[in-house]
Design a protein around this motif. Sequence first.
Motif, mmCIF file in Angstrom:
data_model
loop_
_atom_site.group_PDB
_atom_site.id
_atom_site.type_symbol
_atom_site.label_atom_id
_atom_site.label_comp_id
_atom_site.label_asym_id
_atom_site.label_seq_id
_atom_site.Cartn_x
_atom_site.Cartn_y
_atom_site.Cartn_z
ATOM 1 N N MET A 1 8.349 -0.883 -8.607
ATOM 2 C CA MET A 1 7.149 -0.501 -7.894
ATOM 3 C C MET A 1 7.104 1.020 -7.857
ATOM 4 O O MET A 1 8.009 1.658 -7.338
ATOM 5 C CB MET A 1 7.192 -1.094 -6.476
ATOM 6 C CG MET A 1 5.977 -0.784 -5.653
ATOM 7 S SD MET A 1 5.833 -1.832 -4.173
ATOM 8 C CE MET A 1 6.658 -0.830 -2.966
ATOM 9 N N GLN A 4 2.579 4.760 -4.433
ATOM 10 C CA GLN A 4 1.228 4.338 -4.067
ATOM 11 C C GLN A 4 0.629 5.318 -3.086
ATOM 12 O O GLN A 4 1.348 6.043 -2.406
ATOM 13 C CB GLN A 4 1.213 2.940 -3.406
ATOM 14 C CG GLN A 4 1.485 1.794 -4.326
ATOM 15 C CD GLN A 4 2.963 1.525 -4.449
ATOM 16 O OE1 GLN A 4 3.713 1.756 -3.521
ATOM 17 N NE2 GLN A 4 3.386 1.076 -5.596
ATOM 18 N N ASP A 8 -3.927 3.198 0.891
ATOM 19 C CA ASP A 8 -4.131 1.836 0.413
ATOM 20 C C ASP A 8 -3.412 0.792 1.255
ATOM 21 O O ASP A 8 -3.577 -0.402 1.039
ATOM 22 C CB ASP A 8 -3.691 1.720 -1.049
ATOM 23 C CG ASP A 8 -4.575 2.539 -1.980
ATOM 24 O OD1 ASP A 8 -5.748 2.780 -1.623
ATOM 25 O OD2 ASP A 8 -4.095 2.937 -3.051
ATOM 26 N N PRO A 96 -0.022 -2.065 -0.852
ATOM 27 C CA PRO A 96 -0.389 -1.823 -2.248
ATOM 28 C C PRO A 96 0.740 -2.168 -3.224
ATOM 29 O O PRO A 96 1.901 -1.847 -2.985
ATOM 30 C CB PRO A 96 -0.726 -0.331 -2.284
ATOM 31 C CG PRO A 96 -0.108 0.258 -1.065
ATOM 32 C CD PRO A 96 -0.032 -0.837 -0.054
ATOM 33 N N ASP A 97 0.368 -2.844 -4.301
ATOM 34 C CA ASP A 97 1.293 -3.252 -5.369
ATOM 35 C C ASP A 97 2.457 -4.092 -4.870
ATOM 36 O O ASP A 97 3.512 -4.138 -5.495
ATOM 37 C CB ASP A 97 1.827 -2.033 -6.126
ATOM 38 C CG ASP A 97 0.746 -1.336 -6.923
ATOM 39 O OD1 ASP A 97 -0.280 -1.973 -7.232
ATOM 40 O OD2 ASP A 97 0.923 -0.143 -7.222
ATOM 41 N N PHE A 98 2.286 -4.743 -3.722
ATOM 42 C CA PHE A 98 3.340 -5.582 -3.154
ATOM 43 C C PHE A 98 2.776 -6.933 -2.753
ATOM 44 O O PHE A 98 3.272 -7.962 -3.177
ATOM 45 C CB PHE A 98 3.971 -4.865 -1.955
ATOM 46 C CG PHE A 98 5.198 -5.541 -1.411
ATOM 47 C CD1 PHE A 98 6.357 -5.622 -2.155
ATOM 48 C CD2 PHE A 98 5.192 -6.082 -0.139
ATOM 49 C CE1 PHE A 98 7.490 -6.248 -1.648
ATOM 50 C CE2 PHE A 98 6.310 -6.713 0.379
ATOM 51 C CZ PHE A 98 7.458 -6.787 -0.377
ATOM 52 N N GLU A 137 1.366 -9.741 -4.724
ATOM 53 C CA GLU A 137 0.276 -9.259 -5.563
ATOM 54 C C GLU A 137 0.599 -9.476 -7.017
ATOM 55 O O GLU A 137 1.697 -9.387 -7.462
ATOM 56 C CB GLU A 137 0.061 -7.773 -5.273
ATOM 57 C CG GLU A 137 -1.297 -7.292 -5.675
ATOM 58 C CD GLU A 137 -1.525 -5.873 -5.207
ATOM 59 O OE1 GLU A 137 -1.011 -4.952 -5.843
ATOM 60 O OE2 GLU A 137 -2.202 -5.717 -4.179
#
Length: 137
Positions: A1, A4, A8, A96-98, A137
């Motif tokens: 990851m 970010q 977000d 975000p992105d998780f 995600e």
Amino acid sequence: MGAQNGKDLLIKVDMTGDGQFETVAGLRATRLSFNAEAVDVTSLSSAGGWRELLGGAGVKSASISGAGVFRDESTDERARAIFFNGETPDFQIVIPDFGVVEGAFQITGLDYAGSHNGEATFELSLASAGALAFVAE
């Protein structure tokens, strides 16, 4: 990851109980913490005197905090109603992105501040009020 944008990380609230979530407007900073209490089952016969913990036991909890400025009348009004009525509606926390954490939370703190030459600000604190679901995600 990878890295970010902090903007977000969103806190969303179910506005009417119908599963339609809206972002709590005006937040500039947010924080999400997960906790799990340990249940110590160490005894005199524990190997080498090392502590032993009972897996899967203990109380799990999550807490959220956010701070920002007033921007959206409907979400500001909803937050006040949740606090003063002692409600525990569903919230979504978008990481975000998780993924997304969803479940019931209670607003445990609602602070307002302002200076004579600055904007009015608020801070809110939430505590989990039941089982939470996580969707990656």
